[in-house]
Design an enzyme around this catalytic site. Sequence first.
Site, PDB file in Angstrom:
ATOM      1  N   GLU A 145      40.911  40.208  32.161  1.00 29.75           N
ATOM      2  CA  GLU A 145      39.469  40.423  32.174  1.00 29.75           C
ATOM      3  C   GLU A 145      38.885  39.914  30.859  1.00 29.75           C
ATOM      4  O   GLU A 145      39.556  39.909  29.823  1.00 29.75           O
ATOM      5  CB  GLU A 145      39.178  41.923  32.335  1.00 29.75           C
ATOM      6  N   ASN A 199      35.299  45.711  35.202  1.00 23.37           N
ATOM      7  CA  ASN A 199      33.911  46.106  34.973  1.00 23.37           C
ATOM      8  C   ASN A 199      33.053  44.923  34.526  1.00 23.37           C
ATOM      9  O   ASN A 199      31.862  44.864  34.819  1.00 23.37           O
ATOM     10  CB  ASN A 199      33.848  47.216  33.911  1.00 23.37           C
ATOM     11  N   ASN A 223      33.991  45.192  42.073  1.00 21.56           N
ATOM     12  CA  ASN A 223      34.951  46.004  41.332  1.00 21.56           C
ATOM     13  C   ASN A 223      34.443  47.430  41.191  1.00 21.56           C
ATOM     14  O   ASN A 223      33.302  47.650  40.759  1.00 21.56           O
ATOM     15  CB  ASN A 223      35.169  45.415  39.927  1.00 21.56           C
ATOM     16  N   GLU A 224      35.268  48.389  41.586  1.00 22.33           N
ATOM     17  CA  GLU A 224      35.010  49.824  41.358  1.00 22.33           C
ATOM     18  C   GLU A 224      33.561  50.209  41.647  1.00 22.33           C
ATOM     19  O   GLU A 224      32.908  50.907  40.853  1.00 22.33           O
ATOM     20  CB  GLU A 224      35.390  50.204  39.915  1.00 22.33           C
ATOM     21  N   TYR A 251      45.345  54.870  36.465  1.00 23.67           N
ATOM     22  CA  TYR A 251      45.978  54.777  35.150  1.00 23.67           C
ATOM     23  C   TYR A 251      46.628  56.114  34.816  1.00 23.67           C
ATOM     24  O   TYR A 251      46.096  57.176  35.134  1.00 23.67           O
ATOM     25  CB  TYR A 251      44.947  54.407  34.075  1.00 23.67           C
ATOM     26  N   GLU A 280      44.677  47.467  39.955  1.00 26.17           N
ATOM     27  CA  GLU A 280      44.686  47.947  38.563  1.00 26.17           C
ATOM     28  C   GLU A 280      45.615  49.151  38.486  1.00 26.17           C
ATOM     29  O   GLU A 280      45.374  50.155  39.154  1.00 26.17           O
ATOM     30  CB  GLU A 280      43.286  48.345  38.070  1.00 26.17           C
ATOM     31  N   GLN A 297      46.408  45.406  31.737  1.00 19.88           N
ATOM     32  CA  GLN A 297      46.228  43.986  31.975  1.00 19.88           C
ATOM     33  C   GLN A 297      47.450  43.218  31.477  1.00 19.88           C
ATOM     34  O   GLN A 297      48.496  43.845  31.281  1.00 19.88           O
ATOM     35  CB  GLN A 297      44.938  43.520  31.325  1.00 19.88           C
TER      36      GLN A 297
END
Length: 506
Positions: free
Chosen positions: A26, A71, A171-172, A243, A291, A352
């Site tokens: 990203e 993001n 995304n999200e 995460y 992710e 990442q």
Amino acid sequence: MRASVIAHRDYVIADIDNRIYGAFLEHLGRAIYTGIYEPDHPTADKNGMRGDVAQLVRDLNVPMVRYPGGNFVSAYNWEDGIGPKEQRPTRLDLAWHTSESNQVGIHEFADWCDTVGTDMMLAVNLGSRGLEEARNFVEYVNGPTGSYWGDLRKKNGRADPWDVKLWCLGNEMDGPWQIGHKTAEEYGRLAGETAKALRAFDKSLELIVCGSSHSNMPTYPEWERVVLEHTYESVDHISLHMYSSNHDKHTPNYLAHNVKLETYISTVASTIDYVKAKTRSKRKVTISFDEWNVWYHSHKQDRAILDGKHGWPHAPALLEDIYNFEDVLQVACCLNTFIRKSDVVKLACIAQLVNVIAPIMTEPGGAAWKQTTYYPFYFASLFGRGRALNLLVSSPVYESSLAGEVPYLDVSGVENEAEGTLTFFLVNRSGDEQLEVDLSLQGYADAGVVDHQIMVHEDLNAVNSAANPDNVRPQQGSGAKAEGGSLTVSLPPHSYQMVRLSVAKG
């Protein structure tokens, strides 16, 4: 302690999609700038990409890399990253409160992917933008010359389409932190119409719709149901993110996170089945876990930048978790989960790849090195390809406040029929006792150990650094024995092991 495992060649979960070993880059912190791209670095190629980093990525054999966010993508204008570099605008990135120079865009990223031998997985902005910009981006990347966007791509140095198959629809979008956050109804409708437009351009694209950002979201799993009811016939995968953290410094709970991960996957798989039945569909939507990683070490140091106390810095150090040996065990357990859930998880991206919560770290102008977590990802990516075996495991357990009863042994098994190998990835979650594992090999003959790697360290907080890059690394094991139709191996407390066998069908 003792544990037993039965591996039978006819008890198979699924063929593993190699793309579960994907990664993510990203425009965040130093992932791109001084991560993969540093024109003044001694190892930089003619495109300004760091050769030392490229080699470490090549060694991982990553099948695809998700880009440009994250993001970041929810307020990103992809057009800013094309054309002459000196004419590209600098923009303020609202997601991470930094500035973006746009010196790396789709052309530079695509060339880097060619260099490291990976495919692109691209995301479109469905936050601040919408269907038209998504359609234009896809046509610029994949369209023929003789059309406006194809000719513009040619003018910018690339005549042939890149033929990118994987496209993330935002995304999200369930997250209130997201630029352009939407309700499930709003997003589902937009994603469905965008997918329809992209399908009109190319029916062979693989489209990924946003699922829940994590399993603690108040809208989970209702979000998945609503979004899939809008998109089921037009998308291929639904994305999930998670995460792991250990803020409480409680190792047993920390090492139970992948049990929560497995439940998360199973719940969304059930939701997929529900919507499939409700819509009377013959299609099978699967999961893109695009992710996942450990992320908590850097939270305090990041706060000042994210709160805007340093203005709008370009490529500052953000989310630079320095991973320890304890994180090796957690990452290994997560990878085992993806192998065991390979019937429904077809894509996954460690988030990442470089500098930003990453297995690879760099110094600007200096060295690149492997974090502790590089190694379990390396072993799984190289040797976790083939058929995931449905192992029957009997292990002592402990009680976790996070996930209830948790087995001390976490294990996955992969048969590569073409190579005639059987590989087991094993973690002992116990910090006190050695675990003796007896693994029965049924339907296999002439088993012999061809490789045995072990990771163990007396200090769970041990890390690697530029000055000491080999402090935590795998060692050649010696105690695994294959004889009489079984494999026996001893797992020291808090250890990770990979055992590879040559086998024939019995």
